[in-house]
Design a protein around this motif. Structure first.
Motif, PDB file in Angstrom:
ATOM      1  N   ASN A 149       0.829  -1.206   0.000  1.00  0.00           N
ATOM      2  CA  ASN A 149       0.000   0.000   0.000  1.00  0.00           C
ATOM      3  C   ASN A 149       0.865   1.257   0.000  1.00  0.00           C
ATOM      4  OD1 ASN A 149      -2.142  -1.781   0.236  1.00  0.00           O
ATOM      5  ND2 ASN A 149      -2.254  -1.560   2.446  1.00  0.00           N
ATOM      6  N   ASP A 156      -4.804   2.721  -3.942  1.00  0.00           N
ATOM      7  CA  ASP A 156      -3.673   2.896  -3.026  1.00  0.00           C
ATOM      8  C   ASP A 156      -2.928   1.602  -2.725  1.00  0.00           C
ATOM      9  OD1 ASP A 156      -5.703   1.717  -1.553  1.00  0.00           O
ATOM     10  OD2 ASP A 156      -5.209   2.794   0.277  1.00  0.00           O
ATOM     11  N   SER A 157      -3.199   0.536  -3.488  1.00  0.00           N
ATOM     12  CA  SER A 157      -2.598  -0.767  -3.195  1.00  0.00           C
ATOM     13  C   SER A 157      -2.219  -1.485  -4.485  1.00  0.00           C
ATOM     14  CB  SER A 157      -3.598  -1.613  -2.398  1.00  0.00           C
ATOM     15  OG  SER A 157      -3.039  -2.861  -2.081  1.00  0.00           O
TER      16      SER A 157
END
Length: 67
Positions: free
Chosen positions: A27, A51-52
């Motif tokens: 992340n 976000d990952s």
């Protein structure tokens, strides 16, 4: 399986060193999630997140070289 805080490279190395780890998520906040499952074993649980980044352990196959 395990969540820790580390950079993306270290996260991948930790997964490679752990025989039970089949995939990991890295992340943008530094969270590293090691998992004992992968997208092939539970495809319905794989979700896209901005976000990952998901990484799965792959099987490397060496081909024979023919002279």
């Amino acid at each position: 399986m395990e969540t820790l805080t580390t950079d993306e490279l270290e996260c991948g190395l930790r997964c490679l060193r752990n025989k039970k780890c089949l995939s990991y998520n890295s992340n943008t906040d530094g969270a590293c999630q090691l998992s004992n499952s992968n997208r092939q074993s539970i495809p319905d649980r794989l979700r896209s997140r901005a976000d990952s980044t998901y990484y799965g352990k792959g099987r490397i196959v060496r081909s024979k070289s023919y002279a």
